[in-house]
Design a protein around this motif. Structure first.
Motif, PDB file in Angstrom:
ATOM      1  N   THR A 189       0.809  -1.222   0.000  1.00 29.34           N
ATOM      2  CA  THR A 189       0.000   0.000   0.000  1.00 29.34           C
ATOM      3  C   THR A 189       0.844   1.276   0.000  1.00 29.34           C
ATOM      4  N   LEU A 235       2.470   1.718  -3.422  1.00 27.36           N
ATOM      5  CA  LEU A 235       1.544   2.205  -4.440  1.00 27.36           C
ATOM      6  C   LEU A 235       1.259   3.693  -4.245  1.00 27.36           C
ATOM      7  N   LEU A 265       5.393  -2.069 -10.881  1.00 32.23           N
ATOM      8  CA  LEU A 265       4.088  -2.407 -10.312  1.00 32.23           C
ATOM      9  C   LEU A 265       3.817  -3.901 -10.418  1.00 32.23           C
ATOM     10  N   LEU A 272      -4.878   3.564 -11.268  1.00 32.82           N
ATOM     11  CA  LEU A 272      -4.757   4.539 -10.182  1.00 32.82           C
ATOM     12  C   LEU A 272      -3.525   5.423 -10.334  1.00 32.82           C
ATOM     13  N   THR A 273      -2.529   4.952 -11.072  1.00 36.01           N
ATOM     14  CA  THR A 273      -1.301   5.720 -11.257  1.00 36.01           C
ATOM     15  C   THR A 273      -1.489   6.704 -12.411  1.00 36.01           C
ATOM     16  N   VAL A 294       2.969  -6.413  -7.282  1.00 32.71           N
ATOM     17  CA  VAL A 294       1.756  -7.240  -7.188  1.00 32.71           C
ATOM     18  C   VAL A 294       2.133  -8.714  -7.046  1.00 32.71           C
ATOM     19  N   ASN A 353      -6.007  -2.383 -11.682  1.00 28.72           N
ATOM     20  CA  ASN A 353      -6.468  -1.224 -10.917  1.00 28.72           C
ATOM     21  C   ASN A 353      -5.296  -0.345 -10.465  1.00 28.72           C
ATOM     22  N   SER A 354      -4.162  -0.967 -10.122  1.00 24.81           N
ATOM     23  CA  SER A 354      -2.992  -0.191  -9.713  1.00 24.81           C
ATOM     24  C   SER A 354      -2.476   0.645 -10.873  1.00 24.81           C
ATOM     25  N   THR A 374      -5.872  -6.649  -9.370  1.00 25.93           N
ATOM     26  CA  THR A 374      -5.074  -5.719  -8.554  1.00 25.93           C
ATOM     27  C   THR A 374      -4.088  -4.950  -9.415  1.00 25.93           C
ATOM     28  N   GLU A 430       4.110   5.632  -5.637  1.00 21.57           N
ATOM     29  CA  GLU A 430       4.072   5.666  -7.101  1.00 21.57           C
ATOM     30  C   GLU A 430       3.014   6.650  -7.606  1.00 21.57           C
TER      31      GLU A 430
END
Length: 378
Positions: free
Chosen positions: A265, A268, A348, A316-317, A352, A312-313, A309, A271
């Motif tokens: 977390t 992320l 990333l 989100l970036t 993950v 979505n990561s 995951t 980042e």
């Protein structure tokens, strides 16, 4: 007798019963030798294909309609729209195999006295197809090039394997002036198994998560909240424990994964902050140095949860957006060269992998190290 021509390149224009619309010619075949003069109108039919439960019936209907229907057709064009950019023979192999099966089915459905050109083509290999409008534009270009006026749609045509495309695709094709018909074939009922085998571990885990969420939202540890939370958690776990979890609970692995997620977390968040600063610099720069491109790569993550995951990561970036994910194949829009380089370096992806598979998996190479340059296109 069927005249089969298989063309896996949409721009292959070699002749195979290529008649202009309205042109007529007699066929020299068994029917003609029996004394019956068969006239072909030069009409052609386009049938887009994807791997579906009703594809076989759709092919049979198309062939039967071509040789026996009110509107006789001289040729049927079965086309497979590529859902992602084809970069070589290996990536085109599944589509080619499906088209070969379609050609064999069509040949089986033709009688000895039937003359029909069957053509197959893989189209859209150099474009990105996303919305129904993209598919309509591709089909319109193909029908114009080959003099086709009619399109027959498989009722379960779904080239992307995701959101149903047929209703909007059908209406878009009609608006473009193309005659469209959906093959009237039977559609089997697909019933996925909803209830799974479960154990006490799944019940306890789901009850615990529900209880914790209830107390978190309530913001109180009063006796009333503790009791009502326990009752609510018990009800939720009783109703959902057989449908909400996909496998048995292994406490050791679960706690280890949760601990690694707590480490993931802040990484992320870091980042996201760095990417925000990079995008702010780009936006405030007088020359606006953006370089938007679509990249594709196969990620080394293997479960649904890890793929979700990672997708979505990426979204989100700032500077990267997951556009499409099919199993492990990612299509990502990148706004700048820096964002693209970071994505293909695999930071990333490694993070993950660390969460779901442990420290050893995190040391595995990223996309660029595996020789995947992202197949960049603007």
């Amino acid at each position: 007798m069927a005249l089969i021509r298989s063309s896996h390149e949409a721009n292959d224009n070699s002749d195979c019963c290529q008649l202009p619309n309205g042109c007529r010619r007699p066929i020299d075949g068994p029917a003609a030798r029996d004394g019956r003069r068969v006239i072909v109108t030069g009409e052609r039919l386009l049938v887009p294909v994807s791997d579906s439960q009703t594809l076989r019936q759709t092919v049979a209907y198309a062939v039967r309609d071509a040789v026996e229907g009110e509107d006789r057709y001289d040729a049927i064009h079965f086309v497979y729209p590529a859902t992602r950019r084809v970069t070589g023979a290996a990536s085109a192999e599944p589509a080619q195999e499906l088209l070969e099966r379609v050609a064999v089915w069509a040949d089986e459905d033709l009688g000895d006295d039937d003359e029909l050109a069957v053509e197959t083509a893989l189209i859209g290999t150099d474009v990105y197809l996303f919305s129904p409008g993209d598919y309509v534009e591709l089909f319109d270009e193909y029908t114009t090039e080959h003099g086709i006026d009619s399109v027959l749609l498989d009722p379960e045509f779904d080239p992307g394997g995701g959101t149903p495309l047929l209703p909007s695709l059908e209406s878009e094709l009609r608006r473009s002036g193309i005659t469209v018909e959906v093959a009237p074939v039977e559609r089997g009922t697909r019933r996925a198994r909803l209830v799974r085998r479960t154990g006490l571990g799944q019940f306890v885990l789901l009850a615990g998560l529900s209880y914790g969420f209830y107390l978190l939202v309530g913001g109180s540890l009063s006796t009333f909240d503790l009791v009502t939370g326990a009752i609510s958690a018990g009800i939720v776990a009783t109703v959902l424990w057989r449908v909400s979890l996909t496998g048995p609970v292994q406490p050791g692995r679960l706690f280890a994964r949760v601990g690694r997620m707590l480490l993931f977390t802040p990484y992320l968040l870091k980042e996201i902050v760095v990417a925000n600063l990079d995008i702010a610099y780009v936006v405030l720069h007088p020359s606006l140095p953006i370089d938007p491109k679509m990249v594709e790569f196969d990620a080394a993550v293997w479960s649904e949860l890890s793929v979700t995951t990672l997708a979505n990561s990426i979204t989100l970036t700032p500077g990267t957006l997951s556009v499409d994910v099919t199993r492990q194949h990612f299509t990502v829009h990148t706004l700048t060269e820096g964002a693209r380089e970071d994505l293909l370096d695999g930071g990333l992806e490694r993070a993950v992998r660390f969460v779901f598979y442990g420290r050893s998996a995190a040391r595995a190479p990223g996309p660029r190290e595996r020789g995947d340059d992202g197949g960049e296109e603007s």
